[in-house]
Structure formats: C-alpha cells, structure tokens
Design an enzyme around this catalytic site. Sequence first.
Site, mmCIF file in Angstrom:
data_model
loop_
_atom_site.group_PDB
_atom_site.id
_atom_site.type_symbol
_atom_site.label_atom_id
_atom_site.label_comp_id
_atom_site.label_asym_id
_atom_site.label_seq_id
_atom_site.Cartn_x
_atom_site.Cartn_y
_atom_site.Cartn_z
ATOM 1 N N ASN A 1 0.809 -1.220 0.000
ATOM 2 C CA ASN A 1 0.000 0.000 0.000
ATOM 3 C C ASN A 1 0.842 1.270 0.000
ATOM 4 O OD1 ASN A 1 -2.574 1.318 0.121
ATOM 5 N ND2 ASN A 1 -2.183 1.747 2.280
ATOM 6 N N SER B 1 -4.772 2.510 -8.341
ATOM 7 C CA SER B 1 -5.210 3.897 -8.248
ATOM 8 C C SER B 1 -6.102 4.236 -9.420
ATOM 9 C CB SER B 1 -3.968 4.805 -8.273
ATOM 10 O OG SER B 1 -4.290 6.148 -8.506
ATOM 11 N N TYR C 1 4.006 8.524 -11.118
ATOM 12 C CA TYR C 1 2.958 7.885 -10.319
ATOM 13 C C TYR C 1 2.014 7.105 -11.228
ATOM 14 C CZ TYR C 1 -0.765 7.323 -6.848
ATOM 15 O OH TYR C 1 -1.703 6.797 -5.985
ATOM 16 N N LYS D 1 1.488 3.127 -11.082
ATOM 17 C CA LYS D 1 0.179 2.577 -10.732
ATOM 18 C C LYS D 1 -0.425 1.797 -11.894
ATOM 19 C CE LYS D 1 -0.243 3.615 -6.411
ATOM 20 N NZ LYS D 1 -0.384 2.567 -5.378
ATOM 21 N N PRO E 1 -9.120 2.031 -4.523
ATOM 22 C CA PRO E 1 -10.159 2.575 -3.649
ATOM 23 C C PRO E 1 -10.796 3.871 -4.134
ATOM 24 C CG PRO E 1 -7.994 2.987 -2.732
ATOM 25 C CD PRO E 1 -7.791 2.124 -3.934
ATOM 26 N N VAL F 1 -9.174 9.338 -2.474
ATOM 27 C CA VAL F 1 -9.326 9.473 -1.036
ATOM 28 C C VAL F 1 -8.498 10.661 -0.565
ATOM 29 C CG1 VAL F 1 -8.986 8.315 1.174
ATOM 30 C CG2 VAL F 1 -9.667 6.991 -0.828
#
Length: 137
Positions: free
Chosen positions: A22, A74, A87, A91, A121, A124
């Site tokens: 994570n 992501s 990133y 991801k 998810p 967030v």
Amino acid sequence: AAAMGDGPAAPPGAPPVLLLNNAGVNVRQPAAELTAEHWRQSLDLMLAAPAFLARACAPGMAAAGYGRIVTTASLQSALAFPNSLPYAAAKSGVLGLTRALAEAYSPAHGYEGITSNAIAPGFVQTELTASVFADEP
C-alpha cells in the site's frame, strides 16, 4: 483464528499469509521537470518493492497452503492526471504486476492457495492528495 483482541491469530514465527502493498508517493511536477531520481523512487516503491516482498512471502504462503497478495492500484492506473507521470506509470504497472504475481505464484509453478489482487479505492483525501484537493500544482 483468534477473535479481535484475543491475541495473535497465528503463533509467533508463523509464515505470513497476507501481504498488503500500500505504499505510494506522488511527486507532482511537470514532465519537463521530471528527474531520474523521482522516476526510480516511484517505480521502486510501487513496483519493485511489491514484487520482491511477494517473492519473500510466497514460500511461506505456499507452505501454509494459503496466501493473499493485495496491492493498491489507483484511479491513475487507468486515467492520466496532470503532473503525475511517474505515479501514473507505476500505478498502471501495478495492474500488470498483480496479474504477473498471480501467474508466478500459481499451482502451475508449485504454489498452492496463493491469490494476487489489486484494489483501487478511488480518490481518497490523504496527505498525499491534499494538494490535489486544494487544486495546487
């Protein structure tokens, strides 16, 4: 397994049966300012670390006959956001890595009971995403 608060669910020294990958870092910068250091940092943290952690945990999982490898993907696994090149690349790679881990640690290779899945998810609000919520570069 022990109920929550009843002590450890497995004896000390038991092999790990859950690996939760994570970790993430998102150095938001324009592509023209991207450094090799930021690129390596992102790919090492979000791809290399999960791959090598899985390699370390898989034999114990196989010995236990059960193991779960869960890696956090992501929205950027499928969508491009501004100023997030390393990133997004990392991801996106998480999805391929997840499939590759499922194949590598499958019964075809002598590993029984191990699954590999990715979760995404959604967006967030965390320290990592604070500047995005604030609409800062």
